[in-house]
Design a protein around this motif. Structure first.
Motif, short mmCIF file in Angstrom:
data_model
loop_
_atom_site.label_atom_id
_atom_site.label_comp_id
_atom_site.label_asym_id
_atom_site.label_seq_id
_atom_site.Cartn_x
_atom_site.Cartn_y
_atom_site.Cartn_z
N GLU A 66 116.54 -46.91 35.70
CA GLU A 66 115.53 -46.15 35.34
C GLU A 66 113.60 -46.80 35.05
O GLU A 66 112.76 -45.79 35.43
CB GLU A 66 115.19 -46.00 33.07
CG GLU A 66 116.85 -45.12 32.84
CD GLU A 66 116.90 -45.38 31.72
OE1 GLU A 66 117.62 -44.31 30.72
OE2 GLU A 66 116.89 -46.28 31.10
N VAL A 69 113.23 -45.37 39.25
CA VAL A 69 113.52 -43.75 38.93
C VAL A 69 112.32 -43.67 38.64
O VAL A 69 111.31 -42.54 39.26
CB VAL A 69 113.95 -43.25 38.37
CG1 VAL A 69 114.37 -41.94 37.94
CG2 VAL A 69 116.27 -43.21 39.05
N THR A 107 119.50 -41.20 35.23
CA THR A 107 119.63 -41.60 35.85
C THR A 107 120.65 -42.50 35.93
O THR A 107 121.50 -43.29 36.84
CB THR A 107 118.54 -42.68 35.45
OG1 THR A 107 117.20 -42.03 35.58
CG2 THR A 107 118.39 -44.11 36.63
N ILE A 115 119.71 -44.00 44.66
CA ILE A 115 118.47 -43.81 44.27
C ILE A 115 117.07 -44.64 45.01
O ILE A 115 116.23 -44.16 45.41
CB ILE A 115 118.27 -44.99 42.69
CG1 ILE A 115 118.72 -44.03 41.41
CG2 ILE A 115 116.51 -45.69 42.15
CD1 ILE A 115 118.79 -44.95 40.34
#
Length: 178
Positions: A66, A69, A107, A115
């Motif tokens: 996370e 991202v 995510t 990613i």
């Protein structure tokens, strides 16, 4: 060889950004640093196990995936701000709610390779964008979230923000797993 982009003066960015500016070299090599960071971050992330990528050092904190991202989202938003200000658009751009962005990023269902592919694409777009700005465009000032900032300060913010979070992952996340 990339264009030299001078480090901004303190008047070119809001005080909260100072913490990010401390992470970058102030020698005009912004684009080279962005490229080097791309390589180092990808190598670092690929060295992490699935457990490390999904780890949260506290129940209310983001996982490493996370955080990654979030770095991508922030770079996209700050890149858009840089484009807007470079083109002399005087619109006061809104802020963004990073926790909500992360909450709705889905995510956990994404692979780390997915990613990283997005990360690389966004980073290369950022480098190309900033490499195309004239010296005049780099010093233009705009307003986002009620904060005045220059185009070049946004570029240094992107890099410093990433370096801040990578440092945090190494200290708060991986350090807690040892």
């Amino acid at each position: 060889m990339y264009t030299s982009i001078a480090f901004p003066s303190k008047e070119e960015y809001p005080s909260y950004a100072s913490m990010y500016m401390e992470y970058v070299k102030k020698d005009g090599s912004l684009l080279q640093q962005l490229k080097q960071s791309l390589i180092k971050v990808k190598e670092f992330v690929r060295s992490l196990s699935q457990e490390e990528l999904n780890y949260r050092y506290a129940p209310d904190k983001w996982s490493v995936k996370e955080v990654l991202v979030h770095i991508i989202d922030d770079e996209r938003i700050y890149g858009y701000r840089a484009l807007t200000f470079a083109r002399n658009d005087k619109t006061n751009l809104p802020g963004f709610e990073e926790n909500e962005y992360t909450q709705y990023a889905d995510t956990q269902g994404r692979s780390i390779e997915n990613i990283l592919a997005e990360y690389e694409a966004v980073r290369m777009a950022t480098i190309t964008l900033f490499d195309g700005f004239s010296q005049q465009a780099l010093i233009r000032i705009g307003t986002a979230n009620k904060n005045k900032t220059s185009v070049r300060a946004l570029g240094y913010h992107i890099l410093g923000h990433e370096l801040h979070h990578i440092h945090s992952i190494k200290e708060r996340y991986l350090g807690a797993l040892i």
